[in-house]
Motif scaffolding. Structure first.
Motif, short mmCIF file in Angstrom:
data_model
loop_
_atom_site.label_atom_id
_atom_site.label_comp_id
_atom_site.label_asym_id
_atom_site.label_seq_id
_atom_site.Cartn_x
_atom_site.Cartn_y
_atom_site.Cartn_z
N THR A 35 1.02 6.24 -41.37
CA THR A 35 1.30 6.88 -42.86
C THR A 35 1.36 6.11 -43.86
N ILE A 36 0.91 6.47 -45.17
CA ILE A 36 1.11 5.67 -46.21
C ILE A 36 1.99 6.60 -47.29
N SER A 37 2.38 7.66 -46.94
CA SER A 37 3.11 8.70 -47.46
C SER A 37 4.52 8.08 -48.02
N VAL A 38 4.89 7.96 -49.34
CA VAL A 38 5.90 7.46 -49.56
C VAL A 38 7.17 8.21 -49.36
N SER A 39 7.15 9.41 -49.22
CA SER A 39 8.32 10.38 -48.89
C SER A 39 8.44 10.31 -47.66
N LYS A 40 7.32 10.06 -46.54
CA LYS A 40 7.58 10.08 -45.19
C LYS A 40 8.48 8.87 -44.81
N LEU A 41 7.94 7.53 -45.33
CA LEU A 41 8.57 6.40 -45.23
C LEU A 41 9.90 6.17 -45.83
#
Length: 484
Positions: free
Chosen positions: A209-215
Motif C-alpha cells: 500500500t502507498i496510502s498515507v493513512s494506512k502507513l
C-alpha cells in the motif's frame, strides 16, 4: 502468450529469448539482453496478477451475472477510489509495459517495428487490467472499478513512452558497467534463487500500500520501528532474532561479492560488496514498510548489513585462497584442517538450534510430551496441506536453505582430508547421515519445548538442505580451498 505471438510475427525466430550476436564484433552484448527483459516482464506481470487477487477469497458467481455486473461498473465506480489508489494503478502498469516493450524493441531501431509493438503492448496491458478487474468479481474482498482500468492504461502509455525516449540509452549505459562475466556455477544459481525466495518471503502476502493513512496507522500500531531499540524484546529472544536475521543475509553478501563480476576479477572488494548488499537490505526493509501486514525496523537493517558483511568476507576468503594459495605450515595436517571445518559446522549448528528451538520454554506435562512425540511421526507434509500454497513454499524453502551452509561446511571438512576419492565419498555419505541425525535431534528437542511442533517433515527438509549444500560444495569447491 499474446505477446509471444506478437514477438514471432514481428521478428520471427529472433524474438525468442535467445540473443542475436552482434554482427560487428561477433559477440553477444553484455547484460541486460532480451532474455533479461523477458524475465523482468514476466515477474512484474505475475506480481500484478497476484496482487490483484490476494487474499484469494473466492466465491462462486455465474458468468452471466458477472458480465452483467462488469457491464454496469462505469455507472457506479468511475469516480470511486482515492488518489493514492489511482497513482498505485498507474505505477503498477509502468514497469510491465516498459519491460514488455523492451522485449520487443531492445537493440532494434526500426520505426515500423516500433509502430506495431507500441500499440500492441498498450492494448495488452489494458486488456490485462480489464481481465484482472473482471476476475476480481469472484473475489469480493477486492474492489472493482473502471478507474483502475483507465489508470493502468495510462501507466501503459507512460511505460512505453519511457522506453521509446530513454530505454535503449539506459540499456547501453548499463552494458558499459557490466563487462563480460565469468561462467556461473551451481553456487551462483543457488544464491540467486535464495535472493528471489528472500524477497518473496519478506514481502508476503504482498499486501502493498502507498496510502498515507494506512502507513500512519501501521506506525502508530508499532509495526514500523524507526529507533533500533524500540519495539524489540529483551534477553534471549532479542539475541535469537538478531542471529536469525544475520544468518538470513549471509547468502546475500556472498551474492553481492560475485554477482556480474568479470572472469579476471571474480570477487569484488569487500567495501563495494557490503555497499551493494546493504542496498538490498534497505530495499527489502522499505518494501516491508509498504507491506501493511509486515513489521519493519531499522534494527533489521543493521543486523542484515552485518550478515552481508559476513557473507562477503567469507566469499572473499573463498576466492583469495585458491589453488595458488601459499603452502600451509608444516604443523597444519589434514586432520586438523578437517577439525577446523567441523568446528565451524558445529558453531553454525548452534545457530540452527537457536533459530529452530528458541524460545527455550520447557513443558512440565509428560503426557503432552508423549503426545507431541507421537505427532512427530505424522504423515509427511500433511500439516503443510492445511496452509496456503505461498506459505507452504516459503516455509519449505526457509528450512531447506538454512541447512545448506551446514552441509557446505561438512563438505569442506571432508575435502580437507588427504584420502582417496572413494574413501572421501564414503565420508560424505556418513556426513549426510550425521546431518540427518542432527536434524532429528532438533525435532526431538522441540518435543519438550512450548511454542514448537515437532514434525518428521522438518527432519526431511533439514536433511535435504544439508545434502544440497554438501554435494554442491563437493562438486564446485576450488581445489585448494579446504586445504587452506
Amino acid at each position: 502468450m499474446i505477446l509471444g505471438a506478437i514477438c514471432v510475427m514481428i521478428y520471427g525466430d529472433s524474438a525468442l529469448p535467445s540473443d542475436r550476436f552482434d554482427a560487428g564484433n561477433h559477440r553477444t552484448p553484455n547484460w541486460p539482453r532480451r532474455r533479461h527483459y523477458m524475465a523482468a516482464a514476466i515477474l512484474f506481470t505475475a506480481v500484478a496478477i497476484y496482487g490483484s487477487l490476494v487474499p484469494f477469497g473466492f466465491e462462486p458467481l455465474g458468468l452471466r451475472e458477472a458480465v452483467e455486473q462488469f457491464w454496469h461498473i462505469p455507472g457506479r465506480s468511475l469516480t470511486a477510489g482515492g488518489r493514492a489508489d489511482l497513482a498505485a494503478n498507474v505505477l503498477l502498469s509502468v514497469p510491465i509495459s516498459y519491460f514488455w516493450l523492451a522485449v520487443l524493441l531492445v537493440d532494434r531501431h526500426s520505426r515500423s517495428r516500433a509502430a506495431v509493438a507500441v500499440p500492441s503492448v498498450v492494448l495488452f496491458c489494458t486488456a490485462l487490467a480489464a481481465a484482472l478487474e473482471f476476475a476480481q468479481l469472484w473475489f469480493p474482498l477486492r474492489s472493482v472499478g473502471l478507474n483502475d482500468i483507465l489508470a493502468q492504461g495510462i501507466g501503459a502509455v507512460i511505460g512505453t513512452g519511457l522506453w521509446l525516449i530513454v530505454g535503449q540509452d539506459i540499456t547501453d549505459w548499463i552494458r558499459t558497467l557490466t563487462p563480460s562475466g565469468r561462467r556461473k556455477t551451481y553456487v551462483d544459481w543457488l544464491l540467486q534463487a535464495y535472493l528471489l525466495w528472500l524477497l518473496v518471503s519478506s514481502l508476503r502476502p504482498l499486501d502493498l500500500t502507498i496510502s498515507v493513512s494506512k502507513l500512519v496507522r501501521k506506525y502508530r500500531l508499532g509495526r514500523i520501528a524507526l529507533v533500533p531499540s524500540s519495539g524489540m524484546e529483551s534477553g534471549l529472544s532479542l539475541v535469537c532474532e538478531s542471529l536469525k536475521n544475520v544468518a538470513l543475509f549471509i547468502p546475500v553478501g556472498m551474492l553481492a561479492a560475485t554477482w556480474l563480476t568479470p572472469a579476471e576479477r571474480p570477487v569484488r572488494r569487500l567495501s563495494t560488496s557490503v555497499l551493494l548488499g546493504g542496498l538490498v537490505v534497505v530495499a527489502i526493509e522499505l518494501g516491508q514498510v509498504l507491506a501493511y501486514s509486515r513489521p519493519a525496523a531499522t534494527a533489521d537493517v543493521i543486523t542484515g548489513t552485518l550478515g552481508v558483511l559476513v557473507g562477503a568476507y567469507l566469499t572473499w576468503k573463498w576466492y583469495i585462497r585458491g589453488p595458488d594459495a601459499p603452502t600451509p605450515p608444516p604443523w597444519s595436517t589434514s586432520v586438523r584442517r578437517a577439525c577446523l571445518w567441523l568446528g565451524l559446522a558445529g558453531l553454525y549448528a548452534l545457530v540452527l538450534v537457536v533459530v529452530f528451538c528458541a524460545p527455550f520454554e520447557v513443558l512440565d506435562d509428560r503426557r503432552e510430551m508423549w503426545a507431541r512425540f507421537d505427532g512427530f511421526f505424522y504423515i509427511p507434509f500433511a500439516r503443510h496441506s492445511q496452509s496456503s500454497e505461498l506459505y507452504m513454499i516459503s516455509d519449505i524453502l526457509k528450512k531447506v536453505l538454512f541447512f545448506v551452509p551446514f552441509g557446505a561446511a561438512l563438505a569442506l571438512a571432508a575435502g580437507a582430508l588427504s584420502v582417496p576419492p572413494s574413501i572421501r565419498r564414503i565420508v560424505l555419505a556418513g556426513l549426510v547421515v550425521a546431518a540427518a541425525g542432527f536434524a532429528t535431534s532438533i525435532e526431538m528437542v522441540q518435543v519438550v519445548l512450548k511454542n514448537h511442533l515437532p514434525d518428521i517433515t522438518d527432519t526431511m527438509l533439514y536433511t535435504t538442505g544439508a545434502a544440497i549444500g554438501l554435494f554442491v560444495t563437493a562438486r564446485t569447491a576450488r581445489p585448494g580451498l579446504a586445504a587452506s
